[in-house]
Design a protein around this motif. Structure first.
Motif, PDB file in Angstrom:
ATOM      1  N   LEU A 111      41.419 -71.111  29.814  1.00  0.00           N
ATOM      2  CA  LEU A 111      42.744 -70.544  29.582  1.00  0.00           C
ATOM      3  C   LEU A 111      43.823 -71.592  29.835  1.00  0.00           C
ATOM      4  N   HIS A 112      43.708 -72.266  30.973  1.00  0.00           N
ATOM      5  CA  HIS A 112      44.716 -73.253  31.364  1.00  0.00           C
ATOM      6  C   HIS A 112      44.842 -74.359  30.308  1.00  0.00           C
ATOM      7  N   MET A 113      43.724 -74.801  29.780  1.00  0.00           N
ATOM      8  CA  MET A 113      43.736 -75.849  28.758  1.00  0.00           C
ATOM      9  C   MET A 113      44.452 -75.389  27.488  1.00  0.00           C
ATOM     10  N   ARG A 114      44.553 -74.088  27.298  1.00  0.00           N
ATOM     11  CA  ARG A 114      45.174 -73.532  26.098  1.00  0.00           C
ATOM     12  C   ARG A 114      46.569 -72.957  26.359  1.00  0.00           C
ATOM     13  N   GLY A 115      47.111 -73.240  27.556  1.00  0.00           N
ATOM     14  CA  GLY A 115      48.466 -72.792  27.861  1.00  0.00           C
ATOM     15  C   GLY A 115      48.574 -71.386  28.427  1.00  0.00           C
ATOM     16  N   TYR A 116      47.452 -70.848  28.890  1.00  0.00           N
ATOM     17  CA  TYR A 116      47.433 -69.518  29.492  1.00  0.00           C
ATOM     18  C   TYR A 116      47.029 -69.635  30.958  1.00  0.00           C
ATOM     19  N   GLY A 117      47.267 -68.584  31.703  1.00  0.00           N
ATOM     20  CA  GLY A 117      46.888 -68.584  33.101  1.00  0.00           C
ATOM     21  C   GLY A 117      46.313 -67.250  33.521  1.00  0.00           C
ATOM     22  N   THR A 118      45.654 -67.256  34.654  1.00  0.00           N
ATOM     23  CA  THR A 118      45.108 -66.042  35.245  1.00  0.00           C
ATOM     24  C   THR A 118      44.976 -66.254  36.741  1.00  0.00           C
ATOM     25  N   CYS A 119      44.614 -65.220  37.426  1.00  0.00           N
ATOM     26  CA  CYS A 119      44.264 -65.304  38.840  1.00  0.00           C
ATOM     27  C   CYS A 119      43.174 -64.258  39.092  1.00  0.00           C
TER      28      CYS A 119
END
Length: 180
Positions: A111-119
């Protein structure tokens, strides 16, 4: 899909929740679980500004109040494949979560590599049966966590979080052994 998992069974299933009504209901359950844990009211705003942990508490409570607005909620599930025996609780838990969390971590990095985030969140598990019913998750599967997914704000950059010194968390040979 390529994360390590117990005996390469790949007995996971990911439920991606896009439906607004389902996300709203999950958000209600999440909020209720949080309020149960903290005594019935949001507390971050009640803490003095310099209170240790206030920043993370504010972030947590932001999610509690805004979970329904998050465009995608993902619940990774895992179906245990080994038979249970008396006294195996530690083995069972380690195998179960050790088989889903590497995939969760890979998902977060992708996700982070694609501009998204999570927790990683777990409060919904306070109402695990209700979530199971809401999303038609079979009884044989265990819900690992809940991952709220959204696009990162422009300019957001991750940096290392504050951590305790390694000498406080690693000992050599025995619990009280020489610290690193």
């Amino acid at each position: 899909m390529h994360a390590p998992n117990g005996s390469n069974q790949q007995s996971w299933r990911w439920v991606a929740v896009l439906d607004e009504r389902l996300r709203a209901r999950l958000a209600e359950l999440y909020r209720d679980a949080y309020l149960q844990k903290v005594g019935g009211q949001l507390i971050a705003d009640l803490l003095p500004p310099d209170t240790p942990g206030k920043k993370i508490m504010s972030s947590t409570e932001w999610l509690v109040e805004n979970m329904a607005k998050v465009p995608l909620l993902v619940i990774p599930c895992y179906e245990p494949y080994l038979p249970r025996v008396d006294g195996d609780e530690s083995f069972y838990q380690a195998t179960l979560y050790g088989s889903i969390f590497p995939a969760v971590w890979n998902f977060a990095l992708a996700l982070h590599m694609r501009g998204y985030g999570t927790c990683v969140t777990t409060l919904h598990l306070t109402h695990e049966a209700a979530v199971r019913d809401l999303l038609d998750i079979p009884e044989s599967y265990v819900q690992g966590c809940l991952l709220p997914v959204a696009r990162l704000r422009p300019g957001v950059r991750f940096r290392p979080a504050e951590r305790r010194p390694i000498s406080e968390v690693v000992a050599v040979d025995t619990w009280e052994g020489t610290a690193l």
